[in-house]
Design a protein around this motif. Structure first.
Motif, PDB file in Angstrom:
ATOM      1  N   ASP A  83       0.812  -1.234   0.000  1.00 23.43           N
ATOM      2  CA  ASP A  83       0.000   0.000   0.000  1.00 23.43           C
ATOM      3  C   ASP A  83       0.844   1.282   0.000  1.00 23.43           C
ATOM      4  OD1 ASP A  83       1.075  -0.041   2.527  1.00 23.43           O
ATOM      5  OD2 ASP A  83      -0.804  -0.432   3.565  1.00 23.43           O
ATOM      6  N   THR A 103       0.194 -10.809  -0.121  1.00 23.63           N
ATOM      7  CA  THR A 103       0.300 -10.672  -1.585  1.00 23.63           C
ATOM      8  C   THR A 103      -0.587 -11.749  -2.223  1.00 23.63           C
ATOM      9  OG1 THR A 103       2.091 -12.284  -1.812  1.00 23.63           O
ATOM     10  CG2 THR A 103       2.725 -10.001  -1.283  1.00 23.63           C
ATOM     11  N   LYS A 104      -0.683 -11.721  -3.535  1.00 23.85           N
ATOM     12  CA  LYS A 104      -1.582 -12.652  -4.215  1.00 23.85           C
ATOM     13  C   LYS A 104      -0.853 -13.921  -4.672  1.00 23.85           C
ATOM     14  CE  LYS A 104      -5.161 -10.107  -3.644  1.00 23.85           C
ATOM     15  NZ  LYS A 104      -6.124 -10.559  -2.625  1.00 23.85           N
ATOM     16  N   HIS A 109      -6.772 -14.491  -8.144  1.00 25.96           N
ATOM     17  CA  HIS A 109      -6.876 -13.352  -7.216  1.00 25.96           C
ATOM     18  C   HIS A 109      -6.227 -12.100  -7.807  1.00 25.96           C
ATOM     19  CE1 HIS A 109      -8.187 -14.442  -2.906  1.00 25.96           C
ATOM     20  NE2 HIS A 109      -8.741 -15.302  -3.737  1.00 25.96           N
ATOM     21  N   LEU A 110      -5.053 -12.300  -8.417  1.00 26.13           N
ATOM     22  CA  LEU A 110      -4.310 -11.168  -8.973  1.00 26.13           C
ATOM     23  C   LEU A 110      -5.115 -10.492 -10.082  1.00 26.13           C
ATOM     24  CD1 LEU A 110      -1.557  -9.609  -9.108  1.00 26.13           C
ATOM     25  CD2 LEU A 110      -0.919 -11.187 -10.918  1.00 26.13           C
ATOM     26  N   GLN A 113      -9.054  -9.578  -8.513  1.00 27.43           N
ATOM     27  CA  GLN A 113      -9.187  -8.689  -7.365  1.00 27.43           C
ATOM     28  C   GLN A 113      -8.313  -7.445  -7.539  1.00 27.43           C
ATOM     29  OE1 GLN A 113      -8.274 -10.311  -3.469  1.00 27.43           O
ATOM     30  NE2 GLN A 113      -9.911  -9.140  -2.533  1.00 27.43           N
ATOM     31  N   LEU A 114      -7.030  -7.666  -7.859  1.00 29.22           N
ATOM     32  CA  LEU A 114      -6.138  -6.503  -8.012  1.00 29.22           C
ATOM     33  C   LEU A 114      -6.197  -5.907  -9.422  1.00 29.22           C
ATOM     34  CD1 LEU A 114      -2.803  -7.320  -6.126  1.00 29.22           C
ATOM     35  CD2 LEU A 114      -4.824  -6.136  -5.297  1.00 29.22           C
ATOM     36  N   LYS A 115      -6.620  -6.758 -10.397  1.00 25.58           N
ATOM     37  CA  LYS A 115      -6.660  -6.325 -11.805  1.00 25.58           C
ATOM     38  C   LYS A 115      -5.298  -5.785 -12.252  1.00 25.58           C
ATOM     39  CE  LYS A 115     -11.630  -5.359 -12.032  1.00 25.58           C
ATOM     40  NZ  LYS A 115     -12.030  -6.129 -10.859  1.00 25.58           N
ATOM     41  N   LYS A 116      -4.235  -6.544 -11.877  1.00 26.96           N
ATOM     42  CA  LYS A 116      -2.878  -6.118 -12.251  1.00 26.96           C
ATOM     43  C   LYS A 116      -2.150  -7.273 -12.937  1.00 26.96           C
ATOM     44  CE  LYS A 116      -2.294  -2.549  -8.821  1.00 26.96           C
ATOM     45  NZ  LYS A 116      -1.719  -2.072  -7.585  1.00 26.96           N
ATOM     46  N   HIS A 121       2.612  -6.310  -9.919  1.00 32.13           N
ATOM     47  CA  HIS A 121       2.476  -6.781  -8.533  1.00 32.13           C
ATOM     48  C   HIS A 121       3.862  -6.992  -7.903  1.00 32.13           C
ATOM     49  CE1 HIS A 121       0.431  -8.300  -5.091  1.00 32.13           C
ATOM     50  NE2 HIS A 121       0.629  -9.591  -5.306  1.00 32.13           N
ATOM     51  N   GLU A 124       5.666  -3.725  -7.071  1.00 35.69           N
ATOM     52  CA  GLU A 124       5.151  -3.063  -5.857  1.00 35.69           C
ATOM     53  C   GLU A 124       5.592  -3.802  -4.586  1.00 35.69           C
ATOM     54  OE1 GLU A 124       0.953  -2.853  -6.518  1.00 35.69           O
ATOM     55  OE2 GLU A 124       1.116  -1.224  -7.972  1.00 35.69           O
TER      56      GLU A 124
END
Length: 505
Positions: A83, A103-104, A109-110, A113-116, A121, A124
């Motif tokens: 974050d 983390t995912k 999930h990635l 949920q994160l749409k990345k 990922h 970050e």
């Protein structure tokens, strides 16, 4: 092969607190944290999620302040998020030194949920780990939904592990977030990861949705895991997490090739305290910590215990700070009753023992709960003996409850052969009854103990004519004690419990 040491991480205060309706106060968190580390001697504890609330911040601060003074700071962990440094800032202010970064662990999930992308990922995550290092904070990484990741997107999981292997990460934590693994899969997945990364430290975090958390944890250990995440009483959201007591017992009894530092004797104390603070009741048949698990009901078992412990296994209650009990009920035999009499220091001849056994079987048939404390009364009742002297008798009473009028009671009683009759009013029928009794005792210049707890229960699923058990806790200057009464009428069962109290005092 030498003995391998397994780290036990307790997450009762973080994941366990996600049990529906459970929230520990700051002082409760600190008390549990101290017990877990000092008495139970787990290796690490996860105590909170970062950024949750001001109350949570203060709770974490009180734990880290204590841990810093007592050399436990490295054992205190906090769940954090990717974050942009907000979690790290929270950790710094709270005085915590170990982050468990969420983390995912699955592509699903990635993506949803994160749409990345995984590159975004990982970038970050790298920044988050580096920020933590700069601030003297150690990082462990959670791969959320890892079990589904291994099933459905294994290539992603291994790309992720390849990336983490290049980072200054202390532990990689593999959670079965949704509790979906079968034991064979737990073994296979951990084996595969271990083979590829023998040098990295891996933890396994099981959930209990299929009641397989203990089996999954044990299979992960057999596959070479380095650490396990567990909770007291199996607390946690949905069906909970892997229960610490059960896993510890299995590891100690079935896996001599692994070593853990947990001090089993403290399990019962910690378990009961967590039950009290959380209000999350332990099922009576829960292995190791449940009320009934060291209670023999069948007479044949008690008899076998008297003859070379024929019905014992390695789960001896003393290991966990407990004692074996012998239940009294319709399947009790003489041996059960003898065990209870021994504990009370009472002795009966064979003929008397037979009569008492018969009476207990009759009561058991009526669903009556018979306890060791009830035995003297049953003996007295059955044998009309002088083993226990009953000197107070409630001879008769009238209970009235009319709409618009205060409930009232008239009581006739005998104390050591002297008869009394009194009438009183009260807030309810039992209160009126107690007020009448108080009047009698006032006349004799005697004081009654304080009533400090009053619990009523009927067997689950019973109808309105069920037996009703009232358990009253009384307090005198010297001690606290309980008495029980049993009747199909609630007020009458309370009166019976009170009559027992009057004889005890």
């Amino acid at each position: 092969m030498g003995v391998k040491s397994i780290e036990i991480m307790d997450t009762t205060l973080r994941d366990g607190e996600q049990t529906s309706g459970v929230s520990f106060s700051a002082s409760e968190k600190l008390t549990i944290a101290k017990l877990l580390l000092e008495e139970l001697k787990v290796d690490r504890i996860e105590i909170a999620s970062a950024r949750v609330s001001e109350g949570e911040f203060q709770a974490v601060k009180s734990v880290t302040d204590w841990a810093a003074e007592n050399d436990f700071l490295e054992a205190i962990e906090v769940l954090t998020f990717v974050d942009n440094g907000i979690s790290i800032d929270w950790m710094k202010r709270a005085g915590a030194k170990v982050q468990n970064l969420l983390t995912k662990g699955s592509l699903n999930h990635l993506t949803h949920q994160l749409k990345k992308t995984k590159e975004q990922h990982f970038k970050e995550i790298k920044k988050s780990i580096s920020e933590a290092s700069k601030n003297g904070i150690e990082t462990n990484v959670y791969l959320e939904d890892w079990s589904n990741g291994m099933r459905n997107s294994k290539e992603y999981v291994f790309d992720f592990l390849a990336f983490l292997a290049t980072q200054p990460v202390k532990r990689i934590m593999l959670p079965d977030t949704l509790g979906v693994l079968a034991p064979a899969e737990s073994f296979a997945f951990v084996t595969e990861i271990r083979a590829k990364y023998p040098e990295l430290h891996f933890d396994f975090h099981a959930h209990n949705d299929y009641d397989l958390s203990v089996a999954n944890a044990i299979n992960a250990v057999e596959a070479g895991i380095d650490g396990l995440h567990l909770t007291i009483n199996g607390m946690g959201e949905r069906a909970g997490n892997a229960p610490l007591a059960s896993v510890v017992a299995v590891l100690k009894d079935f896996m001599p090739e692994v070593e853990i530092g947990v001090h089993e004797k403290a399990l019962n104390t910690v378990s009961k305290l967590v039950e009290t603070f959380s209000g999350f009741r332990i099922p009576v048949n829960k292995p190791v910590v449940g009320d009934n698990v060291f209670t023999q009901t069948a007479g044949i078992h008690a008899d076998g215990d008297n003859k070379n412990n024929l019905y014992f296994n390695d789960l001896l209650p003393e290991r966990f700070g407990r004692k074996r009990k012998y239940a009294l009920g319709k399947s009790s035999g003489k041996a059960n009753i003898q065990k209870n009499l021994q504990e009370l220091g009472l002795h009966l001849n064979d003929e008397d023992l037979k009569k008492v056994t018969q009476r207990i079987i009759e009561l058991g048939d009526k669903k009556q709960l018979v306890t060791k404390e009830d035995l003297p009364y049953i003996i007295s009742d059955v044998l009309d003996s002088n083993l226990i002297e009953e000197t107070v008798f409630i001879n008769s009473y009238v209970l009235t409850h009319s709409k618009g009028l205060n409930p009232s009671t008239t009581v006739s009683m005998t104390i050591k052969g002297e008869s009394f009759e009194e009438h009183a009013q009260g807030d309810g029928q039992f209160d009126a009854f107690m007020n009448a009794i108080k009047k009698v005792y006032k006349r004799k210049d005697l004081e009654l103990p304080k009533l400090i707890d009053y619990a009523v229960r009927i067997p689950p699923g019973s109808s309105s004519d069920a037996l009703c058990e009232t358990i009253i806790t009384w307090k005198t200057n010297e001690e606290q004690f309980k008495t029980r009464g049993l009747d199909s009428d609630q007020t009458v069962s309370a009166i019976k419990a009170t009559e027992k109290m009057l004889n005890i005092i």
